[in-house]
Write an enzyme that holds these catalytic residues in place. Structure first.
Site, PDB file in Angstrom:
ATOM      1  N   GLY A  43       0.792  -1.259   0.209  1.00  0.00           N
ATOM      2  CA  GLY A  43      -0.007   0.038  -0.007  1.00  0.00           C
ATOM      3  C   GLY A  43       0.713   1.185   0.118  1.00  0.00           C
ATOM      4  CG  ASP A  64       6.466  -7.234  -1.127  1.00  0.00           C
ATOM      5  OD1 ASP A  64       6.232  -8.466  -0.659  1.00  0.00           O
ATOM      6  OD2 ASP A  64       5.988  -6.136  -0.692  1.00  0.00           O
ATOM      7  CB  SER A  71      -7.659  -8.831  -0.248  1.00  0.00           C
ATOM      8  OG  SER A  71      -6.438  -9.217   0.107  1.00  0.00           O
ATOM      9  CG  ASN A  72      -2.622  -7.610  -1.657  1.00  0.00           C
ATOM     10  OD1 ASN A  72      -1.858  -8.400  -2.464  1.00  0.00           O
ATOM     11  ND2 ASN A  72      -2.687  -7.249  -0.401  1.00  0.00           N
ATOM     12  CG  LEU A  73      -5.573  -6.034  -6.890  1.00  0.00           C
ATOM     13  CD1 LEU A  73      -6.143  -6.916  -8.339  1.00  0.00           C
ATOM     14  CD2 LEU A  73      -4.225  -5.734  -7.157  1.00  0.00           C
ATOM     15  NE  ARG A  75      -3.589  -2.511   1.751  1.00  0.00           N
ATOM     16  CZ  ARG A  75      -4.038  -3.724   1.558  1.00  0.00           C
ATOM     17  NH1 ARG A  75      -5.212  -3.896   0.743  1.00  0.00           N
ATOM     18  NH2 ARG A  75      -3.299  -4.840   1.889  1.00  0.00           N
ATOM     19  CE  LYS A  86       1.622  -7.621  -1.952  1.00  0.00           C
ATOM     20  NZ  LYS A  86       1.178  -7.195  -0.808  1.00  0.00           N
ATOM     21  CG  ASP A 130       2.146  -5.183   7.083  1.00  0.00           C
ATOM     22  OD1 ASP A 130       3.656  -6.047   7.212  1.00  0.00           O
ATOM     23  OD2 ASP A 130       1.420  -5.806   6.720  1.00  0.00           O
ATOM     24  CB  CYS A 187      -3.654  -4.322   7.308  1.00  0.00           C
ATOM     25  SG  CYS A 187      -4.576  -3.935   5.537  1.00  0.00           S
TER      26      CYS A 187
END
Length: 238
Positions: A43, A64, A71-73, A75, A86, A130, A187
């Protein structure tokens, strides 16, 4: 140095930088010389990578070990294909946006064993991960190598940015040793508003450009916070 010279295509691409007072040709050449590592292509890393690539950072390293999930897309806007790494996906984005940027992909998890070798040779590091374990590891390695670090964090509707430099306030001054990931909302459990990562990630990219070019006053010893629901910025020193 010949490598600092801008090609006709670069001169046209960065025209708005070249006429910008305080940036100009010297600032753009500094960006072209810079070797910058982005830790995390999620993000926060997404806007960081997009804006540093667009700005013409000469070498952009991306760390990464995760893969892109659906569910990432909402943000992580530089990714469009799920199921691939990634770092690799981010590298493709950079190549498509700006072919003048050299990309170094590090598709591996940072550990105490490999982090010094990965970070060595970069002029600047940006950390948008994170979890406190990785953030502490990156901060300690940057401190040992004498490399400035731009650090960003987000949670739900709020975010913050600060800068650590050699000889300045340390990561431990802001995050005490007793702080643990269990003290922070994840998150996955608490959620996060997509545009918030754009706000904080773009501020991180701004701090990176300032550090590279010498423009302005970086957020050293200061934390800039953003309250997304209230639409307010504030600042505190540490």
């Amino acid at each position: 140095m010949a490598s600092d010279l801008l090609s006709p295509d670069e001169t046209n691409r960065y025209a708005r930088h070249l006429v910008l007072k305080g940036m100009g040709g010297a600032g753009q050449q500094a960006l072209k010389r810079a070797k910058v590592l982005v830790v995390g292509a999620g993000g926060l890393g997404s806007p960081v990578i997009a804006y540093l690539a667009g700005a013409g950072v000469g070498t952009l390293g991306i760390v990464d070990h995760d893969t892109v999930s659906l569910s990432n897309l909402h943000r992580q806007v530089i990714h469009s294909e799920t199921g691939i790494g990634k770092a690799e996906s981010a590298g493709r984005f950079v190549h498509a946006l700006n072919p003048h940027v050299s990309v170094v992909v590090h598709s591996e998890e940072l550990t105490s064993a490999n982090t010094p070798a990965i970070l060595d040779g970069y002029d600047l590091v940006l950390d948008g991960t994170d979890n406190l374990g990785t953030r502490r590891l990156v901060a300690a390695t940057c401190e040992a190598l004498g490399v400035p670090l731009v650090s960003g964090a987000v949670s739900m509707f709020d975010g913050q940015v600060t800068v650590f430099v050699p000889g300045g306030p340390r990561f431990a001054d802001l995050y005490p040793e007793e702080a643990d990931d269990t003290d922070l909302p994840s998150c996955e459990a608490s959620g996060i508003l997509g545009p918030l990562t754009g706000v904080i990630g773009t501020l991180m990219a701004m701090e990176a450009v300032k550090l590279i070019t010498g423009i302005g006053e970086p957020l050293i010893g200061r934390v800039l916070t953003y309250d997304g629901k209230g639409g307010r910025f504030s600042e505190f020193s540490y």
